[in-house]
Design an enzyme around this catalytic site. Structure first.
Site, PDB file in Angstrom:
ATOM      1  N   MET A  30       1.213   9.249   2.208  1.00 60.05           N
ATOM      2  CA  MET A  30       0.141  10.135   2.665  1.00 60.05           C
ATOM      3  C   MET A  30      -1.210   9.444   2.511  1.00 60.05           C
ATOM      4  SD  MET A  30       1.268  14.003   1.991  1.00 60.05           S
ATOM      5  CE  MET A  30       0.837  14.128   0.274  1.00 60.05           C
ATOM      6  N   ALA A  32      -4.375   7.117   0.859  1.00 60.95           N
ATOM      7  CA  ALA A  32      -5.056   6.953  -0.431  1.00 60.95           C
ATOM      8  C   ALA A  32      -4.219   5.996  -1.283  1.00 60.95           C
ATOM      9  CB  ALA A  32      -5.287   8.290  -1.132  1.00 60.95           C
ATOM     10  N   HIS A  34      -2.562   3.187  -3.522  1.00 65.83           N
ATOM     11  CA  HIS A  34      -2.869   2.586  -4.817  1.00 65.83           C
ATOM     12  C   HIS A  34      -1.735   1.597  -5.137  1.00 65.83           C
ATOM     13  CE1 HIS A  34       0.188   5.309  -6.323  1.00 65.83           C
ATOM     14  NE2 HIS A  34      -0.495   6.359  -5.914  1.00 65.83           N
ATOM     15  N   GLY A  36       0.823   1.774  -6.845  1.00 63.99           N
ATOM     16  CA  GLY A  36       2.169   2.361  -6.768  1.00 63.99           C
ATOM     17  C   GLY A  36       2.721   2.262  -5.359  1.00 63.99           C
ATOM     18  N   HIS A  37       1.909   2.628  -4.376  1.00 60.10           N
ATOM     19  CA  HIS A  37       2.334   2.505  -2.977  1.00 60.10           C
ATOM     20  C   HIS A  37       2.560   1.026  -2.623  1.00 60.10           C
ATOM     21  CE1 HIS A  37      -0.225   6.297  -2.678  1.00 60.10           C
ATOM     22  NE2 HIS A  37       0.912   6.718  -2.157  1.00 60.10           N
ATOM     23  N   GLN A  61       3.677  20.317   3.883  1.00 61.60           N
ATOM     24  CA  GLN A  61       4.257  20.230   2.533  1.00 61.60           C
ATOM     25  C   GLN A  61       3.296  20.703   1.448  1.00 61.60           C
ATOM     26  OE1 GLN A  61       4.754  15.794   2.801  1.00 61.60           O
ATOM     27  NE2 GLN A  61       4.243  15.880   0.627  1.00 61.60           N
ATOM     28  N   ASP A 151       8.110  10.457  -7.591  1.00 61.11           N
ATOM     29  CA  ASP A 151       8.483  11.771  -7.058  1.00 61.11           C
ATOM     30  C   ASP A 151      10.006  11.873  -7.117  1.00 61.11           C
ATOM     31  OD1 ASP A 151       5.794  12.867  -5.854  1.00 61.11           O
ATOM     32  OD2 ASP A 151       5.892  10.745  -5.387  1.00 61.11           O
TER      33      ASP A 151
END
Ligand code: AMP
Length: 284
Positions: A30, A32, A34, A36-37, A61, A151
């Site tokens: 989605m 933004a 960081h 982690g992505h 969602q 997630d």
């Protein structure tokens, strides 16, 4: 790196690679972005010649309108992060491209995977997740799709979706990436004011306590109740749930010995920002 906004453009960009038999990896996000992505994109790039990253803030969602309206948008920076991490295509559609004019989504019932914990606290959330991921999977037709263990319940839901509707698509779970002080990286962290950013560290410390208790073969259930009690006394932290579950079924872990499928999971609102975190309890 190619950037496209329509499914037609996307398909024609990927088509050449597919006909040459190249492996296509897909990382839905989605935005933004960081580290982690970026770690997901890097993992995808290790095994796939073509790496498609989608950037789409999926309206269906969000069960909380304010959360949707304040979701951070950083497209220019995202394109840089994606490219640097190894993306070859960014797909950033408008809402109409995926949904037409109709944001109604079908309810999804995967038992506890969609009804417990996140499913219970965020009614309709997984309906929207499944709806958008189904559309994206159909558009990209990847060989493998990469999702973060951040997630954890979403990952279980997506595995089930793939099993039922996308045979042959490999779902790759990727490790949760944390800040150096332990806070799980999240696009929503930018919304934490200084005190809340500090208070948010309690999630990780709760998980560590549970992991230690499990490792010492202590009484995890009692510890969970103690943490709930402590949380109720804390200002600015609203604990939504904390539990130990089987990662495949999201059934609560019973009193049996801790195995590799046992994960502690937590969700809390800190300074008005909803955060989730988890950790495996078996020693690695
Ligand atoms: P989002 O943009 O939040 O929908 O996340 C897109 C993907 O990145 C999902 O598969 C997330 O699980 C994953 N992701 C988000 N934060 C992290 C993190 N801290 N570590 C690993 N993966 C993450």
């Amino acid at each position: 790196m190619n950037t496209c906004t329509t499914i037609e453009e996307l398909k024609s960009t990927i088509h050449a690679s597919k006909t040459k038999g190249k492996r296509v990896g897909f990382v839905p996000t989605m935005g933004a972005l960081h580290p982690g992505h970026a770690s997901l994109i890097e993992l995808a790039a290790q095994t796939c010649e073509k790496v498609v990253v989608s950037i789409f803030v999926n309206p269906t969602q969000f069960n909380n309108r304010e959360d949707f309206e304040t979701y951070p948008l950083t497209m220019d920076k995202d394109l840089e992060v994606a490219q640097h991490a190894g993306a070859t295509v960014v797909f950033a559609p408008h809402v109409e491209e995926l949904y037409g004019g109709d944001l109604a989504v079908a309810p999804v019932d995967y038992g506890r995977l969609t009804s417990a914990y996140e499913g219970q606290k965020r009614p309709g959330h997984f309906d929207g997740v499944v709806a958008v991921v189904r559309k994206l999977f159909s558009a990209v037709e990847a060989d493998a799709a990469f999702f973060g263990e951040k997630d954890l319940q979403q990952l279980a839901v997506i595995r089930r979706l793939a099993e039922e509707e996308f045979a042959g698509l490999e779902i790759v779970g990727c490790p949760l990436i944390r800040e150096s002080d332990g806070l799980a990286m999240s696009s929503r962290n930018v919304r934490l004011v200084r005190e809340s950013r500090q208070a948010a560290l309690v999630l990780h410390s709760w998980l560590n306590r549970i992991k230690k208790e499990a490792g010492d073969q202590g009484d995890v259930q009692t510890l969970l109740r103690v943490i709930e009690f402590e949380a109720a006394e804390m200002e600015g932290v609203e604990l939504e749930y904390i539990d130990v579950v089987n990662v495949a079924s999201f059934e609560p872990w019973n009193d049996g010995p801790i195995g590799p499928e046992a994960f502690a999971i937590v969700a809390a609102e800190v300074g008005g920002v909803r955060l989730i975190d988890n950790c495996a309890l078996a020693c690695s």
